[in-house]
Scaffold this motif. Structure first.
Motif, short mmCIF file in Angstrom:
data_model
loop_
_atom_site.label_atom_id
_atom_site.label_comp_id
_atom_site.label_asym_id
_atom_site.label_seq_id
_atom_site.Cartn_x
_atom_site.Cartn_y
_atom_site.Cartn_z
N HIS A 1 1.00 -1.29 -0.15
CA HIS A 1 0.02 -0.03 -0.12
C HIS A 1 0.94 1.05 0.01
CE1 HIS A 1 -3.92 -1.95 0.70
NE2 HIS A 1 -3.11 -2.87 1.24
N THR A 2 0.78 2.19 -1.01
CA THR A 2 1.58 3.26 -1.02
C THR A 2 0.94 4.35 -2.04
OG1 THR A 2 3.86 4.15 -1.91
CG2 THR A 2 2.92 2.13 -2.88
N PRO A 3 1.18 5.58 -1.81
CA PRO A 3 0.37 6.70 -2.73
C PRO A 3 0.85 6.49 -4.29
CG PRO A 3 1.69 7.69 -1.14
CD PRO A 3 1.72 6.23 -0.80
N ILE A 4 2.11 6.02 -4.27
CA ILE A 4 2.62 6.16 -5.88
C ILE A 4 2.32 4.70 -6.54
CG2 ILE A 4 4.39 7.68 -5.35
CD1 ILE A 4 6.25 5.00 -5.54
N GLU A 5 2.52 4.77 -7.76
CA GLU A 5 2.14 3.47 -9.02
C GLU A 5 3.19 2.48 -8.56
OE1 GLU A 5 -0.23 3.72 -12.80
OE2 GLU A 5 0.67 5.58 -12.49
N LEU A 6 2.84 1.15 -8.64
CA LEU A 6 3.98 0.11 -8.59
C LEU A 6 3.79 -0.56 -9.97
CD1 LEU A 6 3.91 -0.90 -4.65
CD2 LEU A 6 5.21 0.93 -5.89
N PHE A 7 4.97 -1.08 -10.33
CA PHE A 7 4.77 -2.02 -11.78
C PHE A 7 5.70 -3.01 -11.56
CE2 PHE A 7 4.37 2.88 -12.68
CZ PHE A 7 3.31 2.72 -13.14
N PRO A 8 5.36 -4.10 -12.34
CA PRO A 8 6.07 -5.22 -12.60
C PRO A 8 7.46 -4.97 -13.27
CG PRO A 8 4.26 -5.66 -14.09
CD PRO A 8 4.11 -4.46 -13.12
#
Lengths: 213, 213
Positions: free
Chosen positions: B125-132
């Motif tokens: 959970h984080t406000p920024i976008e996560l990607f593979p």
């Protein structure tokens, strides 16, 4: 054992790091010129440092990596792991606890953790003992802890460091962006300034852009 | 804008850090001699560096900290935060994500995170976008990310760095104990070697003991 000047200790510790990395890559031998390149030092300085601990070398000498590691390890005491502790078990401190416990035994061994939040001390799962912050001095003394990682909020950094010094540590690794002053002579402080490093990279990125325009 | 030599950029970034710390302590003015002491440089070098960006000074000059910060910030581009990403969201990477997001905006801003473990990407959970991880190159390009923190296992460090370079980053901050080579000129690498720093402290602690015997 000869006294080794501090700059030599400093450089030889880095040489040890570099030898570890080269060894991981399957490399067996290395010249003073190659080591100098990694260190940002002249080949001559590298040879002088290594001569200090017993191997004479000339410009052409290739050092045996395994042998040189053993020699440095013996002179810098890497065979006897220094007992170490982490002060501050927030997100970064807890992550550093897991991270350092996973590093193969060698120069240091984490044996205790401290936090001012008792709830945190009681709920973190780890194989080492955790204590409330008010027990730093007593515990550092009792367990003969020599090194401390300071990972508390900046405004608590100096007090945390002072308690460790009162307990008898000889080295502090400061992860806060504050300057920590050791309480007396003979205590070394080194700093890992994450935001500072990012700022340097940001400056290099910016000025490169300008230079390429 | 003048071209600034790299050693000057490097030193001025550190000066900026030091000014931040002094300002936190409520200090308003500082001399070149004091700055030099913190930097491990001569007062003369400090004055030359500061002259480079516009303030001439003599041995007695006291610089106004706020003014000098503004000047350095303008010349090194600290007013425009560089978009940054974290590659590797294990324990240390996730902790660094939270830690860097909490740093007040300035020279850099974390905008994306990557991990090869899709499950991790979906559950943090984080406000920024996560990607593979396979989307590093494309995402770095699309979001115009300039800096990357490499916090993957050592054997994956070079590949992670290469993907960031392919995407167009200009700076890499390497948290692994491996040497990372940038894929082309104009990309800067800096390293934070936690176990290396502990090893230096261990060596200093050991050799001090010897010297005091």
């Amino acid at each position: 054992m000869n006294k080794i000047p501090f700059p030599v200790i400093h450089r030889l510790s880095y040489v040890f790091e570099i030898l570890n990395k080269l060894e991981e890559q399957g490399i067996k031998k290395v010249s003073s010129a190659q080591l100098g390149k990694y260190l940002g030092q002249t080949a001559h300085t590298v040879r002088k440092d290594i001569h200090f601990i017993g191997i004479a070398g000339t410009a052409g000498t290739k050092y045996d990596i395994a042998g040189l590691k053993t020699l440095i390890s013996r002179h810098l005491g890497f065979g006897i792991p220094k007992k170490s502790c982490i002060v501050g078990l927030g997100k970064l401190g807890s992550a550093l606890l897991e991270y350092t416990l996973a590093i193969p035994q060698g120069a240091f061994r984490i044996v205790a953790g401290f936090d001012s939040n008792i709830n945190r001390v009681e709920t973190i799962h780890t194989p080492i003992e955790l204590f409330p912050a008010y027990r730093i001095e007593e515990t550092v003394k009792r367990l003969q802890i020599e090194l401390a990682l300071i990972v508390v909020p900046p405004q608590q950094a100096q007090e945390a460091a002072d308690r460790c010094c009162d307990g008898g540590v000889t080295g502090l690794l400061n992860f806060t962006p504050t300057v920590i002053k050791p309480k007396r002579d003979g205590i070394f402080v080194r700093s890992i300034d994450i935001s500072g490093e990012l700022r340097i990279l940001a400056a290099l990125a910016y000025t490169t852009t300008i230079m390429n325009e």
